[in-house]
Structure formats: structure tokens, C-alpha cells
Write an enzyme that holds these catalytic residues in place. Structure first.
Site, PDB file in Angstrom:
ATOM      1  N   CYS A  77      23.721   4.151 -11.865  1.00  0.00           N
ATOM      2  CA  CYS A  77      22.939   4.618 -13.016  1.00  0.00           C
ATOM      3  C   CYS A  77      21.467   4.789 -12.636  1.00  0.00           C
ATOM      4  O   CYS A  77      20.906   3.996 -11.896  1.00  0.00           O
ATOM      5  CB  CYS A  77      23.083   3.599 -14.141  1.00  0.00           C
ATOM      6  SG  CYS A  77      22.097   3.955 -15.580  1.00  0.00           S
ATOM      7  N   CYS A  80      18.138   1.819 -14.422  1.00  0.00           N
ATOM      8  CA  CYS A  80      17.516   0.669 -13.750  1.00  0.00           C
ATOM      9  C   CYS A  80      17.497   0.934 -12.246  1.00  0.00           C
ATOM     10  O   CYS A  80      18.426   1.517 -11.716  1.00  0.00           O
ATOM     11  CB  CYS A  80      18.327  -0.604 -13.995  1.00  0.00           C
ATOM     12  SG  CYS A  80      18.330  -1.146 -15.705  1.00  0.00           S
ATOM     13  N   CYS A 163      25.071  -1.285 -22.241  1.00  0.00           N
ATOM     14  CA  CYS A 163      23.810  -1.114 -21.528  1.00  0.00           C
ATOM     15  C   CYS A 163      22.978  -2.356 -21.785  1.00  0.00           C
ATOM     16  O   CYS A 163      22.736  -2.718 -22.935  1.00  0.00           O
ATOM     17  CB  CYS A 163      23.093   0.143 -21.981  1.00  0.00           C
ATOM     18  SG  CYS A 163      21.505   0.319 -21.166  1.00  0.00           S
ATOM     19  N   GLN A 287       6.504   4.011 -28.620  1.00  0.00           N
ATOM     20  CA  GLN A 287       6.638   3.135 -27.447  1.00  0.00           C
ATOM     21  C   GLN A 287       8.026   2.507 -27.426  1.00  0.00           C
ATOM     22  O   GLN A 287       8.487   2.034 -28.456  1.00  0.00           O
ATOM     23  CB  GLN A 287       5.579   2.036 -27.505  1.00  0.00           C
ATOM     24  CG  GLN A 287       4.166   2.563 -27.347  1.00  0.00           C
ATOM     25  CD  GLN A 287       3.878   3.002 -25.937  1.00  0.00           C
ATOM     26  OE1 GLN A 287       4.552   2.601 -24.998  1.00  0.00           O
ATOM     27  NE2 GLN A 287       2.867   3.839 -25.770  1.00  0.00           N
ATOM     28  N   TYR A 319      -6.196  10.312 -24.567  1.00  0.00           N
ATOM     29  CA  TYR A 319      -4.747  10.323 -24.303  1.00  0.00           C
ATOM     30  C   TYR A 319      -4.089   9.398 -25.344  1.00  0.00           C
ATOM     31  O   TYR A 319      -3.361   8.480 -24.993  1.00  0.00           O
ATOM     32  CB  TYR A 319      -4.428   9.828 -22.884  1.00  0.00           C
ATOM     33  CG  TYR A 319      -5.200  10.509 -21.765  1.00  0.00           C
ATOM     34  CD1 TYR A 319      -4.683  11.636 -21.137  1.00  0.00           C
ATOM     35  CD2 TYR A 319      -6.441  10.019 -21.350  1.00  0.00           C
ATOM     36  CE1 TYR A 319      -5.377  12.257 -20.107  1.00  0.00           C
ATOM     37  CE2 TYR A 319      -7.140  10.643 -20.321  1.00  0.00           C
ATOM     38  CZ  TYR A 319      -6.605  11.754 -19.697  1.00  0.00           C
ATOM     39  OH  TYR A 319      -7.303  12.354 -18.680  1.00  0.00           O
ATOM     40  N   ASP A 384      -5.730   5.981 -21.845  1.00  0.00           N
ATOM     41  CA  ASP A 384      -4.343   5.603 -21.552  1.00  0.00           C
ATOM     42  C   ASP A 384      -3.613   6.844 -21.039  1.00  0.00           C
ATOM     43  O   ASP A 384      -2.741   7.380 -21.711  1.00  0.00           O
ATOM     44  CB  ASP A 384      -3.678   5.058 -22.835  1.00  0.00           C
ATOM     45  CG  ASP A 384      -2.250   4.572 -22.597  1.00  0.00           C
ATOM     46  OD1 ASP A 384      -1.830   4.447 -21.425  1.00  0.00           O
ATOM     47  OD2 ASP A 384      -1.546   4.319 -23.594  1.00  0.00           O
ATOM     48  N   CYS A 411      -0.192   3.533 -16.512  1.00  0.00           N
ATOM     49  CA  CYS A 411       1.220   3.355 -16.173  1.00  0.00           C
ATOM     50  C   CYS A 411       1.457   3.670 -14.708  1.00  0.00           C
ATOM     51  O   CYS A 411       2.603   3.755 -14.262  1.00  0.00           O
ATOM     52  CB  CYS A 411       2.099   4.208 -17.076  1.00  0.00           C
ATOM     53  SG  CYS A 411       1.649   5.935 -17.071  1.00  0.00           S
TER      54      CYS A 411
HETATM   55  N1  SAH Z   1      -1.304   5.253 -26.228  1.00  0.00           N
HETATM   56  C1  SAH Z   1      -0.412   6.342 -26.519  1.00  0.00           C
HETATM   57  C2  SAH Z   1       0.443   6.776 -25.328  1.00  0.00           C
HETATM   58  C3  SAH Z   1      -0.299   7.328 -24.150  1.00  0.00           C
HETATM   59  S1  SAH Z   1       0.771   8.050 -22.976  1.00  0.00           S
HETATM   60  C4  SAH Z   1       0.502   5.938 -27.687  1.00  0.00           C
HETATM   61  O1  SAH Z   1       0.697   4.778 -27.949  1.00  0.00           O
HETATM   62  O2  SAH Z   1       1.101   6.822 -28.284  1.00  0.00           O
HETATM   63  C5  SAH Z   1      -0.227   9.352 -22.375  1.00  0.00           C
HETATM   64  C6  SAH Z   1      -0.455  10.489 -23.356  1.00  0.00           C
HETATM   65  O3  SAH Z   1      -1.335  11.425 -22.760  1.00  0.00           O
HETATM   66  C7  SAH Z   1       0.789  11.266 -23.731  1.00  0.00           C
HETATM   67  O4  SAH Z   1       0.910  11.248 -25.122  1.00  0.00           O
HETATM   68  C8  SAH Z   1       0.492  12.700 -23.222  1.00  0.00           C
HETATM   69  O5  SAH Z   1       1.017  13.693 -24.082  1.00  0.00           O
HETATM   70  C9  SAH Z   1      -1.003  12.733 -23.224  1.00  0.00           C
HETATM   71  N2  SAH Z   1      -1.688  13.673 -22.331  1.00  0.00           N
HETATM   72  C10 SAH Z   1      -1.286  14.158 -21.122  1.00  0.00           C
HETATM   73  N3  SAH Z   1      -2.258  14.901 -20.581  1.00  0.00           N
HETATM   74  C11 SAH Z   1      -3.302  14.898 -21.440  1.00  0.00           C
HETATM   75  C12 SAH Z   1      -4.619  15.471 -21.424  1.00  0.00           C
HETATM   76  N4  SAH Z   1      -5.038  16.186 -20.394  1.00  0.00           N
HETATM   77  N5  SAH Z   1      -5.440  15.235 -22.467  1.00  0.00           N
HETATM   78  C13 SAH Z   1      -5.017  14.486 -23.520  1.00  0.00           C
HETATM   79  N6  SAH Z   1      -3.794  13.929 -23.593  1.00  0.00           N
HETATM   80  C14 SAH Z   1      -2.949  14.134 -22.565  1.00  0.00           C
END
Ligand code: SAH
Length: 456
Positions: A77, A80, A163, A287, A319, A384, A411
Site C-alpha cells: 500500500c 504508509c 485500515c 486538516q 498560505y 504555512d 511540511c
Molecule cells: N494552514 C492552512 C493550510 C496550509 S497548506 C489551513 O489550515 O487550511 C498550504 C496552502 O498554500 C494550500 O492551501 C495551498 O493551496 C496554498 N498555496 C500554494 N501556493 C500558494 C501561493 N503561491 N500563494 C498562496 N497560497 C498558496
């Protein structure tokens, strides 16, 4: 080194995809499912000039980190990658990866990183932690429906009746869908021909609310014998509050199509992260490990607040996705500005702000690097980004605005270290690094870092 050759080797390291790495006469061999400390027999399946890939045939001597994988499908799979590694060892490996990124890519001294880096926060219960399953549907040799993850790097469905990382009710729900398909002679989508009805099953659970949603993704406009499907799903799990179907007739890897219709209950379920409430539809991003998300984003908030009274301050959440961090921040800060590139996520962010009576958060659709220059001057910036990290233009904007504090949620520790290096070269000091494990038994690791600038 030749293809099909069988070798015995000691595994010395682990790669970013969880593969074991060993050497034979200066030649590097990557062996999936092997661990550092293992002595293994492997068959060369691909041989390049200086490196190759081997398939694990036998573990001759076992690594002290090795354990029995719980799931019989773990090796095949793609869900994991490291179930065969003891959970404590997984955490040590992730801690080391973050540290190595800061020393190798970030160019920081090891002793300095030791002084600012905290021990990874693991999960209390590293099983059944996912609140969302998105299983493709296939057929086995006998023509019966199977559901599960795709095998690593392929599109064949691995039959996964149990799973171990999904929420516990998921097994019974998938079984009910498989039973419905088999009993009512419903066809299953075939990726090659583009024919057949059922493509995917999407399930979700609100961990705080105990509400469950099921969406089946189909290749036509209607679910035949839908009442039977509803009946068997409710029989399998009384917590189900939403049953929908989504229509996707495209030949594509994208799971969901445009149209969603309700078969039972509501289109939405709700969940909480901390005390922030979220409305979740089949299309919403949310999330997948809400317990550790609370830990990670709670930490981002704590770091933003540390020695800083946010009350009248302006905070950027770049983000921002569906605004999870923004809404956490908005409860404490003067004003929050969230930026996200996906329009649907911003709609959810606005909806969630309303749902929580939050009026001091504003959300903008666009690339963070393009929108940030026109936002009101920030006192604290939170980012983020996805795995590729922050855009260079954005890092330049951060350095231009020069706020006293930047909190970076990441991440991918490699791009985190790369970006932190740039910010430190621009005058910031790295104060705090905290890895958090959100996805046990996979190779992913999240990290929260805090940078400050003195002289403000
Ligand atoms: N903290 C957020 C998750 C962040 S994940 C939450 O809890 O929902 C990273 C995010 O960045 C994703 O939603 C993705 O769509 C966005 N993203 C990717 N490239 C980007 C950019 N250039 N400018 C703004 N957002 C972007």
C-alpha cells in the site's frame, strides 16, 4: 551492478521516501522496506551507473528499530511507508531529518541547532488518526469490489478491508459500500476505458462532533438504487449525518467533479480544532489529523504571542488555506490578513470566520508573493506554505517589511531550512524549532519555527 543480481548488504541510512540506503563496493542501493541497521538480501530491479534500486527479499539481521507492521497490506500500500519501524524510532528519524536539513541546507552550526530545537511532539495514539479516507474502488480477480489506497506509484487498488490509520468507523462504511456494489450489481469505474459507475468513496469524521459524512463519486448523473445505499450505510454506522454523491465524468486523476447532491441528511458536517468551529463539505479542504493540527497550530499561535501582545497588532497568515491559523490568531490579534491561492478555500475561510463570529480577519485570493506587497504593514507574519516552501519574492517582501517576528509552519524541513537561511541572512535570528508528527507511519514531518528581529 546488474539488474536481477542478488546482493547482501547492510542498510546504513534512510532516504526521504523512507527507503533504506546501503552500499556495495562504493555502489549505492536504495531498498524500499529496509531500515538502517538491517542486513538484507535484495534483488537489483533497476541499475544505473553509480546507484540502483533493490527489492527487499529477506531481512537477514534485523535492525533494533524494526517491528512487525500491523497492516498486512502495509508493504504493497502507498498510504504508509514505515509501518515496519517502531514508532519511537520513527520519531527519532524525523527529529534527525529536521536537524540535518538545518545543518546541511541551512548551514547552521550543529550546536546552535541543538540549542534552539525541541524534541519532536509525537502522537499519543499513532493509529486511526486520519479523519478522512478517499478510497478508489476497484475489482479483484473474482470480480468483487475492493477499496483501499493505491499501491505506491501505481493506480492499482490495494484491497484494504482494515485500515489502521483511518478513523475506526471507516472499515464498516467501506464494507457497506462494497456490499452495495456487489449485491446490487453496480459497476465500478475503469480508469483505462473510462466506463463504469463508482470511482471513489470519500468519508470524513468530525472527531470533536462525532459526525460522519460519506460521499460517493460516480461517473454518471445518478446513483441507481440510492435508497439501498443509504439504508446499508446507516445500518453500518449510525453516526452518519451526511450522504452525498458527486459527479465526475472526466478522465482525470482529480477525484471530485463539480456537482454534489445530497442523498441523506445535510451536505455538511462540522468539526472543531481547539474552540474554532469548521463547516466541512465533500469539497472542503480540512486538516486530516485534527488532534496534531491543534498541537501544531496551537504552537504557532503561542510563538506568535510569546513576548508579544497581539491585541492591537496586524498579523498576516500567508498560505492560509481555509483559515485555520488565521481564525486561531484572530481570537487574540487586532487584525488578521489571510492569503491563499485556491478560491474555494478562501470561500470556506470566510464562511468559517462568520460561523465563529470573527470579524477581524480578512481573506484574499491570490499568490502570497503577489498579494503580500499590498497588505497593511504587519507586526507578525505567519507562513504555512506547501512543500516547495516560500516564493523568493515573498521572502524579499518579508525582509522589506521587517516585522519583529516571523512564525514559519512547514511540511518540508528541506525548504524550511532553505528559507530560514535566507531570512537569517537578512537579519533575523532563529529562536525556536519544534517538529511535530502529524502523520505516523508515513515519512512526513511538520515543523514550526520562530524567527525574531531585534532593534524594534
Ligand atoms: N494552514 C492552512 C493550510 C496550509 S497548506 C489551513 O489550515 O487550511 C498550504 C496552502 O498554500 C494550500 O492551501 C495551498 O493551496 C496554498 N498555496 C500554494 N501556493 C500558494 C501561493 N503561491 N500563494 C498562496 N497560497 C498558496
Amino acid at each position: 551492478m546488474n539488474k536481477d543480481e542478488i546482493l547482501e548488504l547492510k542498510i546504513e541510512d534512510i532516504g526521504t521516501d523512507g527507503e533504506g540506503i546501503g552500499h556495495v563496493d562504493g555502489y549505492t542501493l536504495f531498498v524500499k522496506d529496509a531500515l538502517p541497521g538491517d542486513v538484507v538480501k535484495a534483488k537489483v530491479i533497476k541499475a544505473k551507473k553509480s546507484y540502483g534500486y533493490g527489492r527487499l527479499l529477506e531481512v537477514i539481521e534485523s535492525s533494533p528499530d524494526r517491528c512487525e507492521a500491523k497492516c498486512p497490506a502495509a508493504r504493497a500500500c502507498g498510504g504508509c511507508q514505515i509501518q515496519h519501524m517502531d514508532y519511537a524510532a520513527q520519531l527519532r528519524m524525523k527529529q534527525k531529518r529536521v536537524k540535518d536539513c538545518f545543518t546541511r541546507i541551512g548551514g547552521f552550526e550543529e550546536s546552535f541547532i541543538d540549542s534552539v530545537m525541541h524534541e519532536i511532539i509525537g502522537m499519543e495514539k499513532p493509529w486511526h488518526y486520519r479523519n478522512k479516507a478517499q478510497f478508489p474502488v476497484g475489482l479483484n480477480k473474482e470480480g468483487k469490489a475492493v477499496t483501499g489506497f493505491y499501491a505506491g506509484r501505481t493506480h492499482s487498488v490495494i484491497d484494504t478491508p482494515h485500515c489502521f490509520i483511518q478513523f475506526e468507523e471507516n472499515d464498516a462504511i467501506m464494507e457497506a459500500v462494497r456490499g452495495f456494489i456487489d449485491k446490487e450489481h453496480i459497476s465500478v469505474y475503469n480508469e483505462e476505458t473510462g466506463k463504469g459507475l463508482v470511482r471513489h468513496v470519500l468519508t470524513r469524521k468530525g472527531f470533536a462532533t462525532d459526525e460522519i459524512a460519506v460521499c460517493i463519486i460516480i461517473n454518471e448523473d445518478k446513483v441507481p438504487k440510492a435508497e439501498k445505499l443509504v439504508e446499508s450505510l446507516l445500518g453500518a454506522c449510525p453516526k452518519i449525518k451526511s450522504i452525498t454523491f458527486n459527479v465526475n465524468k472526466e478522465k482525470t486523476n482529480v477525484i471530485l467533479g463539480e456537482k454534489t447532491e445530497v442523498l441523506y441528511g445535510s451536505e455538511y458536517i462540522y468539526d472543531y480544532i481547539g474552540d474554532v468551529k469548521f463547516r466541512i463539505s465533500p469539497k472542503s479542504f480540512f486538516q486530516v489529523n485534527p488532534v496534531q493540527t491543534k498541537v501544531l497550530y496551537g504552537l504557532a499561535l503561542d510563538l506568535a504571542k510569546k513576548d508579544t501582545d497581539l491585541k492591537n497588532l496586524t498579523v498576516w497568515d500567508l498560505y492560509c488555506g481555509i483559515g485555520t491559523i488565521s481564525l486561531f490568531l484572530a481570537k487574540e490579534a487586532g487584525h488578521v490578513h489571510g492569503v491563499e491561492i485556491v478560491p474555494a478555500a478562501i470561500e470556506d475561510a470566510k464562511e468559517n470566520a462568520k460561523l465563529n463570529g470573527i470579524t477581524n480577519a480578512e481573506f484574499y485570493v491570490g499568490a502570497a508573493e503577489d498579494v503580500a506587497p499590498s497588505l497593511p504593514k504587519p507586526d507578525v507574519i505567519v507562513v504555512d506554505p506547501p512543500r516547495k516552501g516560500c516564493d523568493e519574492k515573498l521572502l524579499a517582501t518579508i525582509l522589506k517589511h521587517n516585522p519583529p517576528k516571523v512564525v514559519y509552519v512547514s511540511c518540508d524541513p528541506a525548504t524550511l531550512a532553505r528559507d530560514v537561511k535566507i531570512l537569517c541572512e537578512g537579519g533575523y535570528t532563529l529562536e525556536y524549532i519544534q517538529p511535530v508528527d502529524q502523520f505516523g507511519h508515513t515519512v512526513h514531518v511538520e515543523t514550526c519555527a520562530c524567527l525574531t528581529k531585534s532593534g524594534h
